[in-house]
Motif scaffolding. Sequence first.
Motif, PDB file in Angstrom:
ATOM      1  N   SER A  12       0.833  -1.206   0.000  1.00 17.03           N
ATOM      2  CA  SER A  12       0.000   0.000   0.000  1.00 17.03           C
ATOM      3  C   SER A  12       0.864   1.251   0.000  1.00 17.03           C
ATOM      4  CB  SER A  12      -0.904   0.006   1.234  1.00 17.03           C
ATOM      5  OG  SER A  12      -0.125   0.147   2.420  1.00 17.03           O
ATOM      6  N   ASP A  13       0.241   2.384  -0.317  1.00 14.09           N
ATOM      7  CA  ASP A  13       0.973   3.649  -0.322  1.00 14.09           C
ATOM      8  C   ASP A  13       1.542   3.957   1.060  1.00 14.09           C
ATOM      9  OD1 ASP A  13       0.432   3.978  -2.984  1.00 14.09           O
ATOM     10  OD2 ASP A  13      -1.246   5.365  -2.678  1.00 14.09           O
ATOM     11  N   GLU A  14       0.786   3.632   2.107  1.00 13.79           N
ATOM     12  CA  GLU A  14       1.250   3.900   3.471  1.00 13.79           C
ATOM     13  C   GLU A  14       2.498   3.093   3.800  1.00 13.79           C
ATOM     14  OE1 GLU A  14      -1.804   3.168   2.631  1.00 13.79           O
ATOM     15  OE2 GLU A  14      -2.839   5.084   2.976  1.00 13.79           O
ATOM     16  N   GLU A  15       2.591   1.882   3.259  1.00 16.83           N
ATOM     17  CA  GLU A  15       3.730   1.009   3.550  1.00 16.83           C
ATOM     18  C   GLU A  15       4.980   1.407   2.773  1.00 16.83           C
ATOM     19  OE1 GLU A  15       1.998  -3.363   4.510  1.00 16.83           O
ATOM     20  OE2 GLU A  15       1.582  -2.615   2.484  1.00 16.83           O
ATOM     21  N   LYS A  16       4.826   2.255   1.779  1.00 19.03           N
ATOM     22  CA  LYS A  16       5.969   2.629   0.944  1.00 19.03           C
ATOM     23  C   LYS A  16       6.882   3.644   1.622  1.00 19.03           C
ATOM     24  CE  LYS A  16       3.513   1.666  -3.355  1.00 19.03           C
ATOM     25  NZ  LYS A  16       2.853   2.219  -4.551  1.00 19.03           N
ATOM     26  N   LEU A  17       6.415   4.248   2.716  1.00 20.29           N
ATOM     27  CA  LEU A  17       7.210   5.239   3.429  1.00 20.29           C
ATOM     28  C   LEU A  17       7.356   4.840   4.891  1.00 20.29           C
ATOM     29  CD1 LEU A  17       5.605   8.514   2.012  1.00 20.29           C
ATOM     30  CD2 LEU A  17       7.806   7.533   1.361  1.00 20.29           C
ATOM     31  N   TYR A  18       8.472   5.219   5.495  1.00 18.75           N
ATOM     32  CA  TYR A  18       8.687   4.977   6.920  1.00 18.75           C
ATOM     33  C   TYR A  18       9.586   6.081   7.461  1.00 18.75           C
ATOM     34  CZ  TYR A  18      13.402   3.361   5.759  1.00 18.75           C
ATOM     35  OH  TYR A  18      14.705   3.297   5.312  1.00 18.75           O
ATOM     36  N   VAL A  23      13.159  11.188  10.105  1.00 18.62           N
ATOM     37  CA  VAL A  23      13.194  11.554   8.685  1.00 18.62           C
ATOM     38  C   VAL A  23      12.412  10.523   7.882  1.00 18.62           C
ATOM     39  CG1 VAL A  23      14.664  11.956   6.672  1.00 18.62           C
ATOM     40  CG2 VAL A  23      15.416  12.692   8.943  1.00 18.62           C
ATOM     41  N   LEU A  24      11.650  11.012   6.907  1.00 18.82           N
ATOM     42  CA  LEU A  24      10.830  10.148   6.071  1.00 18.82           C
ATOM     43  C   LEU A  24      11.670   9.562   4.935  1.00 18.82           C
ATOM     44  CD1 LEU A  24       7.757   9.471   6.131  1.00 18.82           C
ATOM     45  CD2 LEU A  24       7.463  11.221   4.366  1.00 18.82           C
ATOM     46  N   TYR A  25      11.552   8.240   4.714  1.00 22.69           N
ATOM     47  CA  TYR A  25      12.300   7.564   3.652  1.00 22.69           C
ATOM     48  C   TYR A  25      11.375   6.666   2.833  1.00 22.69           C
ATOM     49  CZ  TYR A  25      16.616   8.828   6.110  1.00 22.69           C
ATOM     50  OH  TYR A  25      17.640   9.515   6.706  1.00 22.69           O
ATOM     51  N   PRO A  26      11.677   6.487   1.534  1.00 24.97           N
ATOM     52  CA  PRO A  26      10.921   5.540   0.714  1.00 24.97           C
ATOM     53  C   PRO A  26      11.460   4.125   0.923  1.00 24.97           C
ATOM     54  CG  PRO A  26      12.509   6.693  -0.648  1.00 24.97           C
ATOM     55  CD  PRO A  26      12.628   7.277   0.733  1.00 24.97           C
ATOM     56  N   ARG A  27      10.586   3.214   1.298  1.00 25.28           N
ATOM     57  CA  ARG A  27      11.014   1.862   1.647  1.00 25.28           C
ATOM     58  C   ARG A  27      11.628   1.120   0.461  1.00 25.28           C
ATOM     59  NH1 ARG A  27       9.565  -0.506   6.097  1.00 25.28           N
ATOM     60  NH2 ARG A  27       7.819   0.942   6.366  1.00 25.28           N
ATOM     61  N   ILE A  28      11.118   1.370  -0.740  1.00 24.22           N
ATOM     62  CA  ILE A  28      11.591   0.632  -1.909  1.00 24.22           C
ATOM     63  C   ILE A  28      13.024   1.010  -2.260  1.00 24.22           C
ATOM     64  CG2 ILE A  28      11.163   0.119  -4.337  1.00 24.22           C
ATOM     65  CD1 ILE A  28       9.066  -0.949  -2.376  1.00 24.22           C
TER      66      ILE A  28
END
Length: 212
Positions: A12-18, A23-28
């Motif tokens: 999901s879109d929510e899971e793509k960021l952490y 600091v916000l990072y893109p998981r992929i």
Amino acid sequence: MQSRMQLANQISDEEKLYRHNGVLYPRIMCPEDNLKALENFQAREDDVVLVAYPKCARGSDSVSQAPGDSPASRQHPRFLPGKENKVSWGSYFDHALAWEKKMDDPDVMIVTYEELKQDLSDGVRQISGFFGFGLTEAQVQQIADESTFSAMKQSAADSHGNMGNVIFRKGEVGDWRNHFTPEQSREMDDAFAKHLAGTRLGEKLNYRLHCQ
């Protein structure tokens, strides 16, 4: 890269960021395990580390790009104070100011994309000299020819697959003018003046020439 893109389609879109340390990072593109591993990273004396703010064409070697001229600046909130908490990778200015403190470090070389774009051969000479490599002029020219943006873009399909055209866009200095509104440009000018004006790194970025 292809497997990462497939994973992106499965979550999901929510899971793509952490968030990591606020600091916000893109998981992929930046798995959290990679950042955790850095906490125990032990550099060797002969290690070469290339550091750059994401999508800026920046440990002993650092590459920077003028903020308004970066492809990432199309998502300009990440460059503005108070808004960096809402976008991936955090503040460009925090990143730049951290390297401003390293300007006198003999193990750090800061190179700007604009400098390389203006005279790539001279950039190759400076970088090779920094690392103590004695290159002939023929070697300098060969490296420069194979390191142009157009040369790398042509080989992007082999090195980056379907992401080649995403990673290698235009490589032009001044393309920000095609994406910024006048208001966004003024916001960027104000942010640069507040954070980097009067610094040696700010002078090296030559903001007035490239971003105004």
